[in-house]
Design an enzyme around this catalytic site. Structure first.
Site, short mmCIF file in Angstrom:
data_model
loop_
_atom_site.label_atom_id
_atom_site.label_comp_id
_atom_site.label_asym_id
_atom_site.label_seq_id
_atom_site.Cartn_x
_atom_site.Cartn_y
_atom_site.Cartn_z
N HIS A 53 -14.34 7.43 -2.21
CA HIS A 53 -14.77 6.04 -2.38
C HIS A 53 -14.89 5.74 -3.87
O HIS A 53 -15.47 6.54 -4.62
CB HIS A 53 -16.12 5.84 -1.67
CG HIS A 53 -16.59 4.43 -1.77
ND1 HIS A 53 -16.07 3.42 -0.98
CD2 HIS A 53 -17.50 3.85 -2.58
CE1 HIS A 53 -16.66 2.27 -1.31
NE2 HIS A 53 -17.52 2.51 -2.28
N ASP A 75 -19.30 4.60 4.42
CA ASP A 75 -19.51 5.21 3.10
C ASP A 75 -20.91 5.81 2.95
O ASP A 75 -21.52 5.71 1.88
CB ASP A 75 -19.25 4.18 1.98
CG ASP A 75 -17.87 3.55 2.08
OD1 ASP A 75 -16.93 4.28 2.42
OD2 ASP A 75 -17.74 2.35 1.81
C1 GRF Z 1 -8.83 4.60 -3.77
O1 GRF Z 1 -9.35 3.82 -4.81
C2 GRF Z 1 -9.92 5.18 -2.92
O2 GRF Z 1 -11.10 5.40 -3.61
C3 GRF Z 1 -10.12 4.13 -1.86
O3 GRF Z 1 -8.84 3.61 -1.62
C4 GRF Z 1 -8.02 3.77 -2.78
C5 GRF Z 1 -6.77 4.48 -2.34
O4 GRF Z 1 -5.82 4.53 -3.35
N1 GRF Z 1 -10.75 4.71 -0.69
P1 GRF Z 1 -4.43 5.29 -3.14
O5 GRF Z 1 -3.73 4.67 -1.93
O6 GRF Z 1 -4.73 6.75 -2.92
O7 GRF Z 1 -3.69 5.04 -4.40
#
Ligand code: GRF
Length: 202
Positions: A110, A146
Site C-alpha cells: 500500500h 489496508d
Molecule cells: C502501487 O502503488 C501499490 O502500492 C498499490 O497499487 C500500485 C500498483 O502499481 N497497491 P503497479 O501496478 O505495481 O505499478
C-alpha cells in the site's frame, strides 16, 4: 515456493519481483499472474517474462469479485500450487472465502505509512493532508481494508514541489525495493505473526 500475483494495472511491482527472481536474489517461482482487467499491462509483463498469465472475468461488481469469479480465482491459484498470493495493485477487495483459502498467505503493498491514508490514491491523500513524510507498507491481508499486520515499511519525504505524480513515483521506487524483500522473508520462513505484530526472525 510457488507464488501467485494478482494485479489490475501496470505491474511495476510484478516487474520488480521478476527482476529479483532473475537476478537470483529471490528464490521463488512465479507460477501464475491473474488480472481482473483484460488488457492490463501486468499480463503483458508476465508473458514477456515467460510466466503464465490469465485474465479472469471478475463478474458484475465494481469493487469486489462476485462469488463465482472468486471461486475461479481461488481454483486457478490452487491448481497452480500457489502457497503465497501477492497483491500488486489489485483493485478489488478480497473477501472471507478467499482469505480462508490462503490463511495468512496473502500479502499486499500500500502506498502510504499505514494505518494512515488507507484506500485509494494514498499519495494524493498524503499531499493534500500536508504530511512531511509518507511511504509504503507491505502487510498481510485481513478482513479490513489496508488493516492487516504490517510486515515492512519504508519512509519517503514529501518535497514542497511534489505533485501527486512525482510523489507516487518516489514511493514506487521504495515499493520495488521493499516488496521482493518482504516476499523473500516470507518464503524463507522468517515471518511470524503474533497478534497484530509480525516478527522477523534472523
Ligand atoms: C502501487 O502503488 C501499490 O502500492 C498499490 O497499487 C500500485 C500498483 O502499481 N497497491 P503497479 O501496478 O505495481 O505499478
Amino acid at each position: 515456493m510457488n507464488i501467485g500475483i494478482l494485479g489490475s494495472g501496470k505491474g511495476s511491482n510484478l516487474q520488480a519481483i521478476i527482476d529479483a527472481v532473475s537476478s537470483g536474489r529471490l528464490p521463488v517461482k512465479i507460477s501464475l499472474v491473474i488480472s481482473d482487467v483484460e488488457n492490463a499491462f501486468i499480463l503483458e509483463r508476465a508473458r514477456k517474462g515467460g510466466i503464465r498469465a490469465e485474465y479472469i472475468n471478475p463478474g458484475r461488481f465494481k469493487t469486489r469479485l462476485d462469488p463465482e469469479a472468486e471461486r475461479k480465482y481461488i481454483d486457478a491459484l490452487q491448481r497452480a500450487g500457489v502457497e503465497l498470493v501477492v497483491l500488486a495493485g489489485f483493485m478489488r477487495i478480497i473477501k472471507d472465502d478467499f482469505l480462508r483459502a490462503f490463511p495468512n498467505r496473502i500479502m499486499n503493498i500500500h502506498p502510504s505509512l499505514l494505518p494512515v491514508f488507507r484506500g485509494l490514491e494514498a499519495w494524493r491523500q498524503a499531499l493534500e493532508y500536508g504530511v512531511r513524510f509518507t511511504g509504503c507498507t507491505v502487510h498481510f491481508l485481513d478482513t479490513g481494508t489496508d488493516t492487516g499486520p504490517i510486515i515492512m515499511q519504508a519512509v519517503v519525504p514529501v518535497r514542497e514541489d511534489d505533485t501527486p505524480e512525482t510523489l507516487h513515483q518516489r514511493i514506487q521506487v521504495e515499493e520495488h525495493r521493499l516488496y521482493p524483500e518482504a516476499v523473500g522473508l516470507f518464503t524463507a520462513g522468517k515471518l511470524e505473526i503474533r497478534g497484530r505484530r509480525v516478527l522477523i526472525k534472523s
